[in-house]
Design a protein around this motif. Structure first.
Motif, PDB file in Angstrom:
ATOM      1  N   LEU A  90       0.823  -1.212   0.000  1.00 61.31           N
ATOM      2  CA  LEU A  90       0.000   0.000   0.000  1.00 61.31           C
ATOM      3  C   LEU A  90       0.856   1.262   0.000  1.00 61.31           C
ATOM      4  CD1 LEU A  90      -2.846  -0.922   2.524  1.00 61.31           C
ATOM      5  CD2 LEU A  90      -2.787  -1.221   0.034  1.00 61.31           C
ATOM      6  N   ARG A  91       2.182   1.079   0.096  1.00 55.99           N
ATOM      7  CA  ARG A  91       3.089   2.234   0.048  1.00 55.99           C
ATOM      8  C   ARG A  91       3.543   2.463  -1.394  1.00 55.99           C
ATOM      9  NH1 ARG A  91       6.241  -0.628   4.366  1.00 55.99           N
ATOM     10  NH2 ARG A  91       4.838  -0.574   6.168  1.00 55.99           N
ATOM     11  N   ASP A  92       2.598   2.419  -2.272  1.00 61.99           N
ATOM     12  CA  ASP A  92       2.835   2.597  -3.709  1.00 61.99           C
ATOM     13  C   ASP A  92       1.690   3.438  -4.247  1.00 61.99           C
ATOM     14  OD1 ASP A  92       2.611   2.015  -6.655  1.00 61.99           O
ATOM     15  OD2 ASP A  92       4.331   0.707  -6.230  1.00 61.99           O
ATOM     16  N   ARG A  93       2.008   4.451  -5.007  1.00 65.98           N
ATOM     17  CA  ARG A  93       0.966   5.370  -5.506  1.00 65.98           C
ATOM     18  C   ARG A  93      -0.102   4.651  -6.323  1.00 65.98           C
ATOM     19  NH1 ARG A  93       5.597   8.419  -5.448  1.00 65.98           N
ATOM     20  NH2 ARG A  93       5.425  10.476  -4.449  1.00 65.98           N
ATOM     21  N   ARG A  94       0.265   3.539  -6.935  1.00 68.63           N
ATOM     22  CA  ARG A  94      -0.696   2.810  -7.772  1.00 68.63           C
ATOM     23  C   ARG A  94      -1.778   2.126  -6.945  1.00 68.63           C
ATOM     24  NH1 ARG A  94       3.802  -0.420 -11.051  1.00 68.63           N
ATOM     25  NH2 ARG A  94       4.796  -0.139  -8.998  1.00 68.63           N
ATOM     26  N   ALA A  95      -1.573   1.998  -5.643  1.00 69.73           N
ATOM     27  CA  ALA A  95      -2.586   1.411  -4.769  1.00 69.73           C
ATOM     28  C   ALA A  95      -3.630   2.442  -4.353  1.00 69.73           C
ATOM     29  CB  ALA A  95      -1.934   0.813  -3.529  1.00 69.73           C
ATOM     30  N   TRP A  96      -3.404   3.698  -4.717  1.00 66.95           N
ATOM     31  CA  TRP A  96      -4.254   4.802  -4.271  1.00 66.95           C
ATOM     32  C   TRP A  96      -4.928   5.502  -5.450  1.00 66.95           C
ATOM     33  CZ3 TRP A  96      -4.484   6.427   0.983  1.00 66.95           C
ATOM     34  CH2 TRP A  96      -3.657   5.684   1.852  1.00 66.95           C
ATOM     35  N   SER A  97      -6.074   6.094  -5.165  1.00 67.16           N
ATOM     36  CA  SER A  97      -6.763   6.879  -6.186  1.00 67.16           C
ATOM     37  C   SER A  97      -6.101   8.252  -6.304  1.00 67.16           C
ATOM     38  CB  SER A  97      -8.245   7.042  -5.834  1.00 67.16           C
ATOM     39  OG  SER A  97      -8.392   7.813  -4.657  1.00 67.16           O
ATOM     40  N   ASP A  98      -6.547   9.037  -7.259  1.00 69.04           N
ATOM     41  CA  ASP A  98      -5.918  10.331  -7.526  1.00 69.04           C
ATOM     42  C   ASP A  98      -6.033  11.312  -6.362  1.00 69.04           C
ATOM     43  OD1 ASP A  98      -5.161   9.469 -10.018  1.00 69.04           O
ATOM     44  OD2 ASP A  98      -6.862  10.383 -11.063  1.00 69.04           O
ATOM     45  N   ASP A  99      -7.022  11.121  -5.481  1.00 71.85           N
ATOM     46  CA  ASP A  99      -7.196  12.081  -4.386  1.00 71.85           C
ATOM     47  C   ASP A  99      -6.238  11.843  -3.222  1.00 71.85           C
ATOM     48  OD1 ASP A  99      -8.219   9.902  -3.000  1.00 71.85           O
ATOM     49  OD2 ASP A  99     -10.271  10.655  -2.941  1.00 71.85           O
ATOM     50  N   ARG A 100      -5.459  10.761  -3.265  1.00 71.99           N
ATOM     51  CA  ARG A 100      -4.440  10.437  -2.264  1.00 71.99           C
ATOM     52  C   ARG A 100      -5.033  10.095  -0.888  1.00 71.99           C
ATOM     53  NH1 ARG A 100       0.262  15.046  -3.542  1.00 71.99           N
ATOM     54  NH2 ARG A 100       0.508  14.536  -5.758  1.00 71.99           N
ATOM     55  N   LEU A 101      -6.335   9.981  -0.811  1.00 73.63           N
ATOM     56  CA  LEU A 101      -6.999   9.649   0.448  1.00 73.63           C
ATOM     57  C   LEU A 101      -7.706   8.305   0.385  1.00 73.63           C
ATOM     58  CD1 LEU A 101      -8.605  13.082   1.459  1.00 73.63           C
ATOM     59  CD2 LEU A 101      -6.606  11.986   2.502  1.00 73.63           C
ATOM     60  N   HIS A 102      -8.080   7.875  -0.809  1.00 72.76           N
ATOM     61  CA  HIS A 102      -8.830   6.633  -0.974  1.00 72.76           C
ATOM     62  C   HIS A 102      -8.033   5.654  -1.830  1.00 72.76           C
ATOM     63  CE1 HIS A 102     -12.021   9.736  -0.300  1.00 72.76           C
ATOM     64  NE2 HIS A 102     -12.322   8.847   0.634  1.00 72.76           N
ATOM     65  N   PHE A 103      -8.305   4.387  -1.642  1.00 73.97           N
ATOM     66  CA  PHE A 103      -7.572   3.364  -2.377  1.00 73.97           C
ATOM     67  C   PHE A 103      -8.146   3.146  -3.770  1.00 73.97           C
ATOM     68  CE2 PHE A 103      -6.563   2.251   2.040  1.00 73.97           C
ATOM     69  CZ  PHE A 103      -5.179   2.201   1.944  1.00 73.97           C
ATOM     70  N   ALA A 104      -7.268   2.811  -4.697  1.00 75.12           N
ATOM     71  CA  ALA A 104      -7.667   2.420  -6.048  1.00 75.12           C
ATOM     72  C   ALA A 104      -8.153   0.973  -6.010  1.00 75.12           C
ATOM     73  CB  ALA A 104      -6.466   2.566  -6.984  1.00 75.12           C
ATOM     74  N   PRO A 105      -8.741   0.480  -7.119  1.00 77.17           N
ATOM     75  CA  PRO A 105      -9.234  -0.903  -7.123  1.00 77.17           C
ATOM     76  C   PRO A 105      -8.217  -1.942  -6.653  1.00 77.17           C
ATOM     77  CG  PRO A 105     -10.068   0.238  -9.034  1.00 77.17           C
ATOM     78  CD  PRO A 105      -9.126   1.195  -8.354  1.00 77.17           C
ATOM     79  N   ASP A 106      -6.958  -1.824  -7.075  1.00 76.65           N
ATOM     80  CA  ASP A 106      -5.982  -2.827  -6.656  1.00 76.65           C
ATOM     81  C   ASP A 106      -5.697  -2.737  -5.162  1.00 76.65           C
ATOM     82  OD1 ASP A 106      -4.070  -4.979  -7.444  1.00 76.65           O
ATOM     83  OD2 ASP A 106      -2.622  -3.566  -6.610  1.00 76.65           O
ATOM     84  N   GLY A 107      -5.729  -1.526  -4.606  1.00 79.57           N
ATOM     85  CA  GLY A 107      -5.567  -1.385  -3.171  1.00 79.57           C
ATOM     86  C   GLY A 107      -6.692  -2.063  -2.415  1.00 79.57           C
ATOM     87  N   HIS A 108      -7.926  -1.852  -2.865  1.00 78.69           N
ATOM     88  CA  HIS A 108      -9.082  -2.505  -2.239  1.00 78.69           C
ATOM     89  C   HIS A 108      -8.989  -4.030  -2.383  1.00 78.69           C
ATOM     90  CE1 HIS A 108     -11.777   0.744  -0.941  1.00 78.69           C
ATOM     91  NE2 HIS A 108     -11.328   1.444  -1.965  1.00 78.69           N
ATOM     92  N   ARG A 109      -8.539  -4.494  -3.545  1.00 73.49           N
ATOM     93  CA  ARG A 109      -8.407  -5.935  -3.761  1.00 73.49           C
ATOM     94  C   ARG A 109      -7.429  -6.549  -2.761  1.00 73.49           C
ATOM     95  NH1 ARG A 109      -4.882  -9.331  -6.194  1.00 73.49           N
ATOM     96  NH2 ARG A 109      -3.487  -7.584  -6.701  1.00 73.49           N
ATOM     97  N   ARG A 110      -6.301  -5.895  -2.572  1.00 71.92           N
ATOM     98  CA  ARG A 110      -5.299  -6.402  -1.649  1.00 71.92           C
ATOM     99  C   ARG A 110      -5.798  -6.358  -0.200  1.00 71.92           C
ATOM    100  NH1 ARG A 110      -0.054  -6.779  -4.033  1.00 71.92           N
ATOM    101  NH2 ARG A 110      -0.061  -6.027  -6.191  1.00 71.92           N
TER     102      ARG A 110
END
Length: 267
Positions: free
Chosen positions: A159-179
């Protein structure tokens, strides 16, 4: 076997950042519910979480519903919207969190709580890192005190990777939620077919100028509107309702994003 689950909290549990084709949030909770329903066709699920909710609102509005329904499992992630507010008393928020965990555990349900993730790598947002670490210590103490389980997002290196996060930097992107769904299943002792620890593909580092341009774009799109809402006393959740307000049988959705999940197991 888990027969029923109520998820309570804020945008993290609502699934913001992981929207389906119809625009409705999916998130780690729905992904985990899909796995539970694959194992148990009689599984029931409610998701009371709503973006923008503060700790007191969750304690006053969502916790009593979960207590009254008495499901097998209750998950709680709350306080994130509080700790980013300047001048907040972390101990006060932690006391409310502890009261929520105590009330939920008193029902006899299995209770799962979540720590805040480590945001050291996130520009600007990392200013709340110390407060998040203090709050996490309180979360671990509450879990230990009341016999709850902890999903430690802080320790999830992926989760310490920008790709795990959405553009707003506060919520997770789909892959972050999956993990996170995989990690939560692991804490619950459920079988999975993927490992949340699997590293993301290597990518070249961003140039300093590109990062500064991204910071400016983020501030315009997300930081300035957030400050405006704070000054007006508004919330992203104003006028919205939870997506699954009642404990009802959960049917695996037909949307491709959920149907193609590799972590859903039928064993």
């Amino acid at each position: 076997m888990i027969e029923s689950w109520i998820a309570i909290g804020d945008s993290f549990t609502e699934g913001v950042g992981d929207e389906g084709p119809d625009g409705v949030c999916i998130g780690w909770a729905d992904r985990l519910a899909t796995q539970l329903a694959a194992v148990n066709p009689s599984f029931s699920y409610a998701n009371l979480a709503l973006r923008g909710k503060m700790m007191k609102e969750i304690l006053d509005d969502q916790v009593p519903i979960a207590v009254a329904e008495r499901p097998d499992l209750i998950t709680l992630c709350a306080g994130g919207n509080d700790i980013i507010v300047p001048g907040v008393d972390i101990d006060e928020i932690a006391a409310m969190f502890d009261a929520a965990v105590a009330a939920l555990r008193a029902t006899g349900a299995q209770v799962l709580v979540f720590t805040a993730p480590d945001v050291k790598f996130q520009p600007v947002v990392r200013m709340v890192r110390t407060k998040a670490a203090i709050y996490n210590a309180h979360i671990h103490a509450s879990a230990d005190r009341h016999g709850a389980k902890v999903v430690d997002l802080w320790s999830m290196s992926t989760l310490r990777d920008r790709r795990a996060w959405s553009d707003d930097r506060l919520h997770f992107a789909p892959d972050g939620h999956r993990r996170i769904a995989l990690r939560t299943a692991e804490v619950l002792g459920l079988p999975v077919t993927e490992d949340w620890r699997e590293p993301l593909p290597e990518q070249p580092p961003l140039r300093w100028l590109d990062m500064r341009r991204m910071d400016v774009s983020w501030a315009r799109a997300h930081l300035i509107p957030w400050i405006g809402r704070q000054l007006r006393g508004q919330s992203l959740g104003d006028g919205l309702a939870p997506k699954r307000p009642r404990l009802t049988p959960y049917r695996i959705p037909k949307e491709p994003q959920l149907q193609s999940l590799k972590d859903v197991t039928t064993c």
